[in-house]
Design a protein around this motif. Structure first.
Motif, PDB file in Angstrom:
ATOM      1  N   LYS A 175       0.596  -1.313   0.049  1.00 30.08           N
ATOM      2  CA  LYS A 175       0.003   0.002  -0.005  1.00 30.08           C
ATOM      3  C   LYS A 175       1.000   1.268  -0.055  1.00 30.08           C
ATOM      4  CE  LYS A 175      -4.431  -1.439   2.025  1.00 30.08           C
ATOM      5  NZ  LYS A 175      -4.124  -3.027   2.653  1.00 30.08           N
ATOM      6  N   ASP A 177       1.287   5.662  -1.633  1.00 32.43           N
ATOM      7  CA  ASP A 177       0.798   6.778  -2.092  1.00 32.43           C
ATOM      8  C   ASP A 177       0.001   6.558  -3.241  1.00 32.43           C
ATOM      9  OD1 ASP A 177       0.661   9.666  -2.798  1.00 32.43           O
ATOM     10  OD2 ASP A 177       2.043   9.401  -4.415  1.00 32.43           O
ATOM     11  N   VAL A 178      -1.244   7.179  -3.357  1.00 34.51           N
ATOM     12  CA  VAL A 178      -2.314   6.828  -4.394  1.00 34.51           C
ATOM     13  C   VAL A 178      -1.809   7.348  -5.686  1.00 34.51           C
ATOM     14  CG1 VAL A 178      -4.760   7.216  -5.258  1.00 34.51           C
ATOM     15  CG2 VAL A 178      -4.178   6.654  -2.741  1.00 34.51           C
ATOM     16  N   CYS A 179      -1.125   8.329  -5.584  1.00 31.73           N
ATOM     17  CA  CYS A 179      -0.631   9.178  -7.043  1.00 31.73           C
ATOM     18  C   CYS A 179       0.327   7.972  -7.601  1.00 31.73           C
ATOM     19  CB  CYS A 179       0.089  10.229  -6.938  1.00 31.73           C
ATOM     20  SG  CYS A 179      -1.241  11.618  -6.359  1.00 31.73           S
ATOM     21  N   HIS A 182      -1.556   5.012  -8.903  1.00 31.71           N
ATOM     22  CA  HIS A 182      -2.530   5.549 -10.159  1.00 31.71           C
ATOM     23  C   HIS A 182      -1.761   5.421 -11.318  1.00 31.71           C
ATOM     24  CE1 HIS A 182      -5.165   8.155 -12.579  1.00 31.71           C
ATOM     25  NE2 HIS A 182      -6.101   7.349 -12.063  1.00 31.71           N
ATOM     26  N   TYR A 222      -7.824   3.718  -7.903  1.00 32.08           N
ATOM     27  CA  TYR A 222      -7.516   2.901  -6.675  1.00 32.08           C
ATOM     28  C   TYR A 222      -8.806   2.943  -5.650  1.00 32.08           C
ATOM     29  CZ  TYR A 222      -5.217   1.457  -2.378  1.00 32.08           C
ATOM     30  OH  TYR A 222      -4.553   0.774  -1.347  1.00 32.08           O
ATOM     31  N   ARG A 224      -9.902   2.600  -2.402  1.00 30.62           N
ATOM     32  CA  ARG A 224      -9.016   2.821  -0.891  1.00 30.62           C
ATOM     33  C   ARG A 224      -9.612   1.792  -0.019  1.00 30.62           C
ATOM     34  NH1 ARG A 224      -5.522   6.785   1.171  1.00 30.62           N
ATOM     35  NH2 ARG A 224      -6.253   8.181  -0.663  1.00 30.62           N
ATOM     36  N   ILE A 229      -6.079  -1.598  -6.760  1.00 29.19           N
ATOM     37  CA  ILE A 229      -6.450  -1.029  -8.026  1.00 29.19           C
ATOM     38  C   ILE A 229      -7.435  -1.763  -8.606  1.00 29.19           C
ATOM     39  CG2 ILE A 229      -5.216  -0.594 -10.435  1.00 29.19           C
ATOM     40  CD1 ILE A 229      -4.330   1.763  -8.923  1.00 29.19           C
TER      41      ILE A 229
END
Ligand code: AVI
Length: 298
Positions: A175, A177-179, A182, A222, A224, A229
């Protein structure tokens, strides 16, 4: 393959990504600047392969589940103490054959016994594996493409195939950072989009489908809450597609859910392994916490 298109929401199994074109596109994905998974795992194995191998007994029989081009196994084989055999298991016969040829040249004394099979099915490897300790190898975060319950069942099946006292090395995406997540699944060059859309091209070619690929777009958000993803193909308009004698109707904006890629913390993975009857005996994570490699034992 097609029954998921009759369901709500619509789905297609991610195992169908890997025809010859899909396998080529996946190789390109692994080299993309945004797709950190392969590079991070290779770096971990390069850095810690020796240390991991020292925790494995001599004369081990190694089974790689979903071996593809067997690119990562070198990073273990070169450190293992007189391994007894390497058994790559894969659905692609051409990948198995070319990988086996290359490995036989590099390790002339090692028994290489490829098995042409789907690693998710029940495997009997008694003929390929000499008696002695066994090591499973399941890199690439392929485990993340299974829901947690299926991932648990899969690890349990691997342990059963390998037998009492086996060890298993698993590569798992973390898991983060979402950026960054992505970007890895929505690359600027559009290779992941082409990989996803290739599913529709495959249905057109193999099952007589009439998908117009310009009328679908790739999305990979994503989720969360689920820690994954999700890959989707979104219909740009209301449309009806024929597949052989069947018809599938889409609303504008309707999705076909094509893949999940779960991301696991140490605690998440430990729970899955433990539900599968395995204990985590070693953990290797890089400084950026991009990727993790686990050594599990029964
Ligand atoms: C094979 N598997 C681990 C890849 C992943 O990252 O889930 C498949 C993939 N899908 C999109 N890009 C790569």
């Amino acid at each position: 393959m097609l029954h998921g298109l009759a369901q709500t929401p619509k789905t297609l199994p991610c195992t169908y990504f890997y025809d010859a074109t899909g396998a080529r596109l996946f190789t390109r994905i692994c080299r993309l600047p945004e797709y950190y998974l392969t590079r991070s795992e290779m770096a971990l194995l390069q850095q810690h392969g020796g240390e991991i191998a020292r925790r494995v007994p001599a004369h081990v029989g190694v089974v790689e589940f979903g071996s593809g081009s067997s690119r990562k196994i070198d990073l273990l084989l070169e450190h293992l103490d007189r391994p007894a055999a390497y058994v790559p298991v894969d659905v692609s016969l051409s990948c198995l054959q070319s990988a086996a040829r290359a490995l036989r040249r590099r390790y002339p004394g090692l028994l290489i016994a490829p098995v042409h099979a789907d690693f998710t099915t029940h495997l009997e490897l008694a003929q390929q594996l000499p008696a002695g300790p066994k090591l499973g190898f399941f890199p690439g975060s392929t485990l993340g493409n299974f829901d947690p319950a299926d991932a648990t069942a899969l690890l349990r099946r691997f342990a059963t195939t390998l037998g009492e006292g086996c060890q298993l090395i698993v590569g798992v995406d973390t898991k983060k950072d979402v950026c960054r997540l992505h970007a890895a699944y929505n690359d600027a060059a559009g290779v992941t989009a082409a990989f996803n859309l290739n599913l529709l091209r495959r249905i057109n070619r193999e099952l007589g489908g009439t998908f117009d690929l310009r009328q679908f777009v790739h999305r990979a958000p994503y989720n969360r809450a689920a820690g994954r993803i999700e890959m989707h193909l979104i219909s740009l308009r209301a449309q009806t597609v024929r597949i052989g004698n069947a018809q599938v109707t889409f609303r504008a904006g309707e999705s076909i859910h094509t893949e999940n890629s779960y991301k696991y913390s140490l605690a998440d993975f430990t729970a899955i392994a433990s539900n599968a009857g395995l204990a985590v005996r070693g953990t290797w994570i890089d400084r950026q916490r991009s990727f993790s490699v686990y050594l599990c034992g029964g």
